[in-house]
Design a protein around this motif. Sequence first.
Motif, PDB file in Angstrom:
ATOM      1  N   TRP A 314       0.846  -1.080   0.155  1.00  0.00           N
ATOM      2  CA  TRP A 314      -0.005  -0.095   0.063  1.00  0.00           C
ATOM      3  C   TRP A 314       0.965   1.403  -0.032  1.00  0.00           C
ATOM      4  N   PHE A 318       0.705   4.241  -3.094  1.00  0.00           N
ATOM      5  CA  PHE A 318       0.238   5.583  -2.682  1.00  0.00           C
ATOM      6  C   PHE A 318       1.462   6.406  -3.523  1.00  0.00           C
ATOM      7  N   LEU A 328     -10.600   2.922  -3.082  1.00  0.00           N
ATOM      8  CA  LEU A 328     -10.100   2.105  -2.317  1.00  0.00           C
ATOM      9  C   LEU A 328     -11.168   0.742  -2.190  1.00  0.00           C
ATOM     10  N   VAL A 346      -1.185   0.691   8.003  1.00  0.00           N
ATOM     11  CA  VAL A 346      -0.977   1.482   6.736  1.00  0.00           C
ATOM     12  C   VAL A 346      -1.273   2.925   7.114  1.00  0.00           C
ATOM     13  N   ASP A 347      -0.624   3.875   6.871  1.00  0.00           N
ATOM     14  CA  ASP A 347      -0.633   5.359   6.757  1.00  0.00           C
ATOM     15  C   ASP A 347      -1.399   5.964   5.570  1.00  0.00           C
ATOM     16  N   PHE A 348      -2.657   6.263   5.643  1.00  0.00           N
ATOM     17  CA  PHE A 348      -3.453   6.837   4.603  1.00  0.00           C
ATOM     18  C   PHE A 348      -3.302   8.266   4.335  1.00  0.00           C
ATOM     19  N   LEU A 351      -3.446  10.413   1.043  1.00  0.00           N
ATOM     20  CA  LEU A 351      -4.620  10.433   0.305  1.00  0.00           C
ATOM     21  C   LEU A 351      -5.190  11.776   0.506  1.00  0.00           C
ATOM     22  N   LEU A 366     -12.235  -0.456   6.509  1.00  0.00           N
ATOM     23  CA  LEU A 366     -11.706   0.502   5.826  1.00  0.00           C
ATOM     24  C   LEU A 366     -12.087   1.902   6.339  1.00  0.00           C
ATOM     25  N   LEU A 370      -9.810   5.011   8.029  1.00  0.00           N
ATOM     26  CA  LEU A 370      -9.619   6.374   7.426  1.00  0.00           C
ATOM     27  C   LEU A 370     -10.152   7.474   8.286  1.00  0.00           C
ATOM     28  N   ASN A 373      -7.415   8.180  10.697  1.00  0.00           N
ATOM     29  CA  ASN A 373      -6.334   8.770   9.890  1.00  0.00           C
ATOM     30  C   ASN A 373      -6.705  10.074   9.202  1.00  0.00           C
TER      31      ASN A 373
END
Length: 415
Positions: A314, A318, A328, A346-348, A351, A366, A370, A373
Amino acid sequence: MPLRAKVASSVSRTAGALSRAAGRGDGSVIGGWLGLKIDPDLLAHLAAGRAIALISGTNGKTTTTRLTTAAVGVLGPVATNSFGANMPTGHTSALAKAGNTPYAVLEVDEHYLSQVLDATNPHVVALLNLSRDQLDRAKEVAMMAQLWRSALVRHPQVRVVANADDPMVVWAVTPPVVQGQYVQGPQVTWFSAGQRWHDDSWVCPECGSTIQRNGEQWWCTGCPLRRPQPHWVVEDDGVLDPSGAWHKVNLQLPGRVNVGNAATALAVAAEFGVRPVDAVYRLKDVASIAGRYAQVQRDGRNIRLLLAKNPASWLEAFDMADEAPTLLSINARDPDGLDTSWLFDVDFAPLRGRQVLITGDRAYDLAVRLTVNEVPFQHVRTFAAAIAEVPPGRLEVIANYTAFQDIRAELDRVN
């Protein structure tokens, strides 16, 4: 080959062809499965007489295999499991289908590397990386490195192309010490493509001490394990070979990670005697691999498909994705692993600032990630709804394995 192996090989080819003709798949598993039922040693019989390269690692196997196949193709026909069926059934099917090619480049699931090494007696093995993946059913990273290490000890004659930037790979390739003496190890060619994901390699697998990093360099604070000097190095948009010559890499594939995959392919091809200057031009012909990186026009949208199945991939996805609306999609079916807690690794944040849509069986998991994050998103129930929600232009799609295949099917199984 013995008569039994010839019959098994013929059955394998026929079953694969029937599967493709019936639209039941590409035949890359069923053919090998039937062939091995008839002759359990079929893979070894089919591998005999070929110069073989095995490509293994957690991420990048399929792409690197396709690039390596293109590079080794300078020498002649190459058998390969191009659709990513990377277990012995897939290898058997690929070799049976290809016929008597002098070369083979095979992607190998990291858990099966030991078994395939024993069966194929390869000329060279490329080891890309090791990171966490499907930990609800797969081995921890250090355990996987130990399996690789034990397998290589049994095959000291094999040549190894290995990632100098990954401490787990370096340790796996380093011969162990037994009764005060090093066991004979393989001849190793090191490549450096950079390693963005570090979270699985902060602890030394040899002594348990902390691994320190300074730029490209890394070392264990408690034992001699440290980054070796690489022979092949990614530099800007090209690759430095062991002679110091720089080769510009022109790819249709996005992202710096694929320049690294190209460097690996050139290093493996060199083990077969292919000059980088002859191989590098073939790499630009690789555009899409079983849907990965494919671009499709649909209703005025340019849709690009990116596969991401674990935290490390992931992070790379990105980096590849454009600043554009992004869909996603997350499932948690058997091929994906049933545990989605890895989403919190995972660091989103990359986005933020773009239109983000989410879908898939586990879209709500998810959604929670998010929200934590602080990435705004919109939930859509179908791929068609996602297309309708974004303006004409680029739509980036990042999905894990079965979600990726679902979307690929909606795009007529684009390759």
